[in-house]
Design a protein around this motif. Structure first.
Motif, PDB file in Angstrom:
ATOM      1  N   LYS A   5       0.856  -1.189   0.000  1.00  0.00           N
ATOM      2  CA  LYS A   5       0.000   0.000   0.000  1.00  0.00           C
ATOM      3  C   LYS A   5       0.897   1.246   0.000  1.00  0.00           C
ATOM      4  O   LYS A   5       1.263   1.784   1.044  1.00  0.00           O
ATOM      5  N   THR A   6       1.234   1.718  -1.200  1.00  0.00           N
ATOM      6  CA  THR A   6       2.170   2.844  -1.311  1.00  0.00           C
ATOM      7  C   THR A   6       1.571   4.134  -0.754  1.00  0.00           C
ATOM      8  O   THR A   6       2.315   5.034  -0.343  1.00  0.00           O
ATOM      9  N   THR A   7       0.253   4.235  -0.731  1.00  0.00           N
ATOM     10  CA  THR A   7      -0.369   5.443  -0.195  1.00  0.00           C
ATOM     11  C   THR A   7      -0.148   5.584   1.311  1.00  0.00           C
ATOM     12  O   THR A   7      -0.369   6.650   1.882  1.00  0.00           O
ATOM     13  N   GLU A   8       0.274   4.503   1.958  1.00  0.00           N
ATOM     14  CA  GLU A   8       0.522   4.533   3.402  1.00  0.00           C
ATOM     15  C   GLU A   8       2.009   4.554   3.738  1.00  0.00           C
ATOM     16  O   GLU A   8       2.384   4.569   4.917  1.00  0.00           O
ATOM     17  N   GLN A   9       2.858   4.548   2.731  1.00  0.00           N
ATOM     18  CA  GLN A   9       4.299   4.522   2.993  1.00  0.00           C
ATOM     19  C   GLN A   9       4.786   5.860   3.540  1.00  0.00           C
ATOM     20  O   GLN A   9       4.151   6.898   3.371  1.00  0.00           O
ATOM     21  N   GLU A  10       5.922   5.804   4.188  1.00  0.00           N
ATOM     22  CA  GLU A  10       6.515   6.983   4.819  1.00  0.00           C
ATOM     23  C   GLU A  10       6.754   8.097   3.808  1.00  0.00           C
ATOM     24  O   GLU A  10       7.206   7.862   2.689  1.00  0.00           O
ATOM     25  N   SER A  11       6.429   9.310   4.199  1.00  0.00           N
ATOM     26  CA  SER A  11       6.658  10.479   3.359  1.00  0.00           C
ATOM     27  C   SER A  11       8.140  10.615   3.004  1.00  0.00           C
ATOM     28  O   SER A  11       9.021  10.162   3.744  1.00  0.00           O
ATOM     29  N   ASN A  12       8.386  11.241   1.870  1.00  0.00           N
ATOM     30  CA  ASN A  12       9.767  11.536   1.460  1.00  0.00           C
ATOM     31  C   ASN A  12      10.334  12.730   2.229  1.00  0.00           C
ATOM     32  O   ASN A  12      11.492  13.105   2.039  1.00  0.00           O
ATOM     33  N   TYR A  13       9.513  13.316   3.078  1.00  0.00           N
ATOM     34  CA  TYR A  13       9.916  14.499   3.841  1.00  0.00           C
ATOM     35  C   TYR A  13       9.752  14.199   5.333  1.00  0.00           C
ATOM     36  O   TYR A  13       8.902  13.406   5.726  1.00  0.00           O
ATOM     37  N   THR A  14      10.533  14.852   6.142  1.00  0.00           N
ATOM     38  CA  THR A  14      10.430  14.646   7.588  1.00  0.00           C
ATOM     39  C   THR A  14      10.583  15.977   8.311  1.00  0.00           C
ATOM     40  O   THR A  14      10.930  17.009   7.695  1.00  0.00           O
TER      41      THR A  14
END
Length: 270
Positions: A5-14
């Motif tokens: 589920k790519t829509t739930e993967q960690e953001s590319n930003y932090t």
């Protein structure tokens, strides 16, 4: 193939809270730019589904959108725009959301988890094999939507879907799936962002292309639009003036008489 589920993967930003406003909106915009490109890869799937929608609508069927949360609201938004834009009945394109109309404004707890209510909501409209049902779910895992489409398949009702995860349970259930992988959201898991934007773009395509195929557009004009405010009346007059090469006063007379751009142009030529 493992479903991710790519829509739930960690953001590319932090550390978003440490960003300036400029950094936040620039980053969101950077992500948003990728959405139309993702939609472009799904154009063949979108075309195949629209072909089925047109076939059913031309035979007197209806188009249903069914979803939960943001996805459900987007379906209702698109459906609600069809009558004023194309002059079609309000029961031609119908949006259904888990939890009912109250869920349009406020989330209804656990509504999307029901494996029975989606089909019950469709039954209220006397749904049949003449119709098309498109399930909308960014995750592609919403039980309310998946179960509704499964029942539709069993009843010989044409099914499609719009999802933002490849090979999701919803995509594997729909006969005509549309899969647009937009990747992780700027705000982790907030699928109202890129995923929602992708869904809106696709919904625009589905109804606009379908209505053009149904003859609800002439040239590039909305000749069957409802004249519900002064802005639209002015637009209608300008269309009639341009098409018939007549004055504003003459166009106004025609519009006042026939109450519709198409009829005004048709009768103005006689």
């Amino acid at each position: 193939m493992t479903f991710i589920k790519t829509t739930e993967q960690e953001s590319n930003y932090t550390n978003l809270e440490d960003m300036t406003i400029s950094e936040i909106i620039s980053s969101i915009n950077k992500e948003d730019i990728t959405v139309p490109l993702a939609v472009q890869t799904a154009l063949p799937q979108i075309e195949h589904l629209i072909e089925q929608v047109v076939i059913k609508l031309k035979k007197g069927g209806r188009l249903f959108y069914i979803g939960a949360g943001t996805s459900g609201r987007l379906g209702i938004l698109d459906a609600s725009e069809c009558p004023p834009t194309f002059g079609v009945p309000y029961n031609l394109v119908i949006g259904i959301i888990a939890g009912g109309d109250q869920a349009i404004r406020k989330a209804v707890e656990n509504a999307e988890d029901s494996t029975t209510q989606g089909w019950l909501d469709l039954i209220e409209y006397n749904i049949s094999s003449n119709d098309v049902v498109i399930g909308i779910a960014a995750s592609g895992t919403t039980p309310y939507v998946i179960s509704a489409l499964r029942h539709c398949n069993e009843q010989g009702i044409t099914t499609g879907c719009i999802t933002c995860n490849s090979q999701s349970p919803l995509a594997l259930t729909a006969k005509y799936p549309i899969e647009v992988t937009v990747g992780p959201e700027f705000l982790t898991g907030s699928s109202r962002m890129k995923a929602g934007t992708a869904q809106k773009l696709i919904l625009n395509m589905i109804t606009t292309a379908s209505m053009i195929q149904l003859g609800k557009v002439k040239g590039n004009k909305m000749v069957d639009m409802q004249l519900s405010n002064n802005k639209l009346v002015k637009r209608a007059i300008n269309m009639i003036m341009s098409e018939l090469h007549i004055s504003e006063a003459e166009a106004s007379v025609l519009l006042n008489k026939y109450k519709n751009v198409r009829d005004s142009i048709t009768n103005g030529r006689k």
